[in-house]
Design a protein around this motif. Structure first.
Motif, short mmCIF file in Angstrom:
data_model
loop_
_atom_site.label_atom_id
_atom_site.label_comp_id
_atom_site.label_asym_id
_atom_site.label_seq_id
_atom_site.Cartn_x
_atom_site.Cartn_y
_atom_site.Cartn_z
N UNK A 96 -0.91 5.91 -6.63
CA UNK A 96 -0.91 4.52 -7.18
C UNK A 96 0.28 3.89 -7.37
N UNK A 97 1.31 4.19 -7.30
CA UNK A 97 2.22 4.18 -8.39
C UNK A 97 3.25 3.95 -6.71
N UNK A 98 3.32 4.42 -5.75
CA UNK A 98 3.42 3.95 -4.66
C UNK A 98 3.24 2.90 -3.50
N UNK A 99 2.05 2.55 -3.98
CA UNK A 99 0.78 1.01 -3.52
C UNK A 99 1.62 0.48 -4.12
N UNK A 100 1.99 0.98 -5.45
CA UNK A 100 2.32 -0.29 -6.77
C UNK A 100 4.00 -1.32 -6.20
N UNK A 101 4.28 -0.03 -5.60
CA UNK A 101 6.27 -0.44 -5.78
C UNK A 101 5.79 -1.26 -4.08
N UNK A 102 5.07 -0.62 -2.85
CA UNK A 102 5.24 -1.44 -2.10
C UNK A 102 4.72 -2.82 -1.77
N UNK A 103 4.04 -3.27 -2.75
CA UNK A 103 3.87 -4.48 -3.23
C UNK A 103 4.42 -4.95 -3.37
N UNK A 104 5.42 -4.81 -3.98
CA UNK A 104 6.25 -4.84 -4.71
C UNK A 104 7.44 -5.52 -3.98
N UNK A 105 7.24 -5.20 -3.17
CA UNK A 105 8.53 -5.05 -1.68
C UNK A 105 9.55 -3.88 -1.76
N UNK A 106 9.45 -2.93 -2.60
CA UNK A 106 10.19 -2.26 -2.90
C UNK A 106 9.62 -1.29 -1.82
N UNK A 107 11.15 -1.11 -1.52
CA UNK A 107 11.12 0.32 -0.47
C UNK A 107 11.22 -0.90 1.06
N UNK A 108 11.10 -1.71 1.03
CA UNK A 108 11.37 -2.65 1.84
C UNK A 108 10.40 -2.49 3.18
N UNK A 109 10.52 -2.03 4.64
CA UNK A 109 9.38 -1.77 5.72
C UNK A 109 8.60 -0.58 6.09
N UNK A 110 9.26 1.05 4.56
CA UNK A 110 9.12 2.12 5.35
C UNK A 110 7.30 2.42 5.02
N UNK A 111 7.09 2.97 5.91
CA UNK A 111 5.43 3.13 5.68
C UNK A 111 5.09 3.82 4.32
N UNK A 112 4.19 3.80 4.13
CA UNK A 112 2.98 4.73 3.28
C UNK A 112 1.95 4.97 3.42
N UNK A 113 2.11 6.08 3.85
CA UNK A 113 1.05 7.31 3.95
C UNK A 113 0.47 7.90 3.65
N UNK A 114 -1.27 8.09 2.70
CA UNK A 114 -1.52 8.66 1.79
C UNK A 114 -2.97 9.85 2.56
N UNK A 115 -2.55 11.27 2.26
CA UNK A 115 -3.52 12.13 2.38
C UNK A 115 -4.63 12.08 1.17
N UNK A 116 -6.07 11.77 1.76
CA UNK A 116 -7.65 11.80 0.79
C UNK A 116 -7.20 13.05 0.50
N UNK A 117 -7.18 13.75 -0.68
CA UNK A 117 -7.42 15.06 -1.12
C UNK A 117 -8.78 14.85 -1.48
N UNK A 118 -9.48 13.74 -1.86
CA UNK A 118 -10.75 13.33 -2.48
C UNK A 118 -11.39 12.18 -2.03
N UNK A 119 -12.16 11.90 -2.83
CA UNK A 119 -12.95 10.47 -2.80
C UNK A 119 -11.39 8.94 -2.55
N UNK A 120 -12.12 8.48 -1.05
CA UNK A 120 -11.16 6.87 -1.38
C UNK A 120 -11.69 6.19 -2.43
N UNK A 121 -10.17 5.42 -2.88
CA UNK A 121 -10.21 4.65 -4.12
C UNK A 121 -9.66 3.80 -3.57
N UNK A 122 -9.83 1.96 -3.65
CA UNK A 122 -9.08 1.05 -3.26
C UNK A 122 -7.83 0.68 -4.45
N UNK A 123 -8.45 1.45 -5.41
CA UNK A 123 -6.99 1.15 -6.40
C UNK A 123 -6.06 1.91 -6.25
N UNK A 124 -6.41 3.26 -5.69
CA UNK A 124 -4.81 4.59 -5.06
C UNK A 124 -4.93 3.96 -3.95
N UNK A 125 -5.24 3.37 -3.36
CA UNK A 125 -4.43 3.59 -1.42
C UNK A 125 -4.83 2.12 -0.73
#
Length: 346
Positions: A96-125
């Motif tokens: 959630x935190x990494x996604x929020x920062x990406x939306x805010x443009x922090x980190x530029x174009x660095x890709x953000x990848x997530x591993x699903x260790x449980x269920x998918x939630x749009x808010x998180x990923x």
């Protein structure tokens, strides 16, 4: 990937369970060829068990702990510095935190990848560039927009050298400590003692199966349900609560069979570890167990069904040790697939 890649892994937990072991082993093998950093909370020890991922991280992996800025503040600082080629998140809080920062443009174009260790939630990923699923049920549940931005890369097993070298001695010591005869058949279950793991159902199925006259059931782990589970049975039921141990999977040498009673298990790493130790298994047909035991359906039972689990325990009692084909659960191969997935976004 050819060249050295700077990878930032993000995990915000305070325990040491399957996900934490996954992160520890993945970062260790990646650190052989790349620059790997792991952002953790300021405190990572489980207050109940003492389990702590920090004790399992390879020295080649750089650990950064959240400070007075908090986890979000430290993650923002790391991403803003622009010193990473890829950000890889694990579980909801960090994602959630990494996604929020990406939306805010922090980190530029660095890709953000997530591993699903449980269920998918749009808010998180929802803001991630790509997702790694560890089981087919996760991949099947993804929204259509993820079709070309996900990969199925399962968990793995790591050969346990301790078990091979010290197995017989560990078996004797464990059984002596808990008053179990050396020649007794012992079935083990392992995990956090929480409702979704269905240890309550297992205790009920054990009693219904009537195996106490010829076998023992050992429950390994700790959690909020332990006190409740320990009540309501007698010594004659031969149910032993062994508590949390950090020597898994080596401790599997003490047992003759393994049962996974969960209502739903995202992957079931502990099942894989029990199989790697040569134990016959019984698992509920849900989540990752469907993948792991795809070619051995006789080891699967209906979830949340005491009669089915009771029958499964009876079958398990009659099974000898066996050698499972776990060639598709190799760490080096899964790490290679992970790097190939990174390459799609670099």
């Amino acid at each position: 990937m050819g060249k050295t890649v700077k990878i930032l892994h993000c995990l915000s937990t305070r325990e040491f369970a399957g996900t934490e072991r996954h992160v520890a082993e993945l970062t260790a093998i990646q650190a052989r060829s790349h620059e790997v950093t792991l952002l953790l909370e300021s405190r990572t020890a489980d207050f109940r068990t003492g389990g702590d991922i920090a004790r399992h991280i390879d020295p080649a992996v750089r650990i950064v702990r959240a400070d007075w800025r908090g986890y979000l503040g430290c993650l923002a600082r790391l991403m803003q510095a622009g010193s990473f080629d890829i950000v890889h998140t694990h579980l909801g809080q960090a994602s959630i935190r990494a996604g929020a920062l990406k939306k805010a443009g922090i980190g530029g174009r660095v890709p953000v990848i997530g591993t699903l260790h449980n269920v998918y939630r749009g808010r998180s990923y929802g803001a991630h560039d790509g997702l790694i699923c560890i089981a087919r049920w996760q991949q099947d549940s993804l929204p259509k927009r993820w079709v070309n931005r996900n990969a199925l890369i399962s968990n793995w097993t790591v050969p346990c050298t301790t078990a091979a070298q010290e197995g017989p001695a560990l078996r004797r010591k464990f059984r002596q400590h808990h008053g179990i005869p050396q020649d007794a058949f012992v079935i083990c279950a392992m995990g956090r003692l929480v409702p979704e793991k269905r240890f309550d159902l297992l205790v009920q199925a054990w009693k219904q199966a009537g195996l106490a006259a010829e076998a023992y059931l050992v429950l390994m782990g700790d959690g909020p349900e332990r006190a409740c589970l320990e009540r309501g049975h007698t010594v004659r039921d031969r149910i032993i609560f062994a508590g949390y141990r950090e020597d898994a999977p080596a401790v599997f040498a003490a047992f003759d069979g393994f049962v996974l009673p969960s209502g739903r298990e995202p992957f079931g790493l502990v099942l894989l570890e029990a199989m790697a130790a040569g134990l016959p298994v019984c698992a509920t047909a849900a989540g990752g167990a469907l993948d792991i035991l795809e070619h051995d359906p006789a080891s699967l039972v209906t979830p949340n069904n005491v009669e089915a689990l009771s029958a499964g325990l009876k079958r398990l009692r009659q099974q000898p040790r066996r050698v499972w084909d776990l060639s598709s659960y190799d760490l080096a191969e899964q790490a290679r697939k992970t790097e190939q997935f990174y390459q799609r976004f670099l």
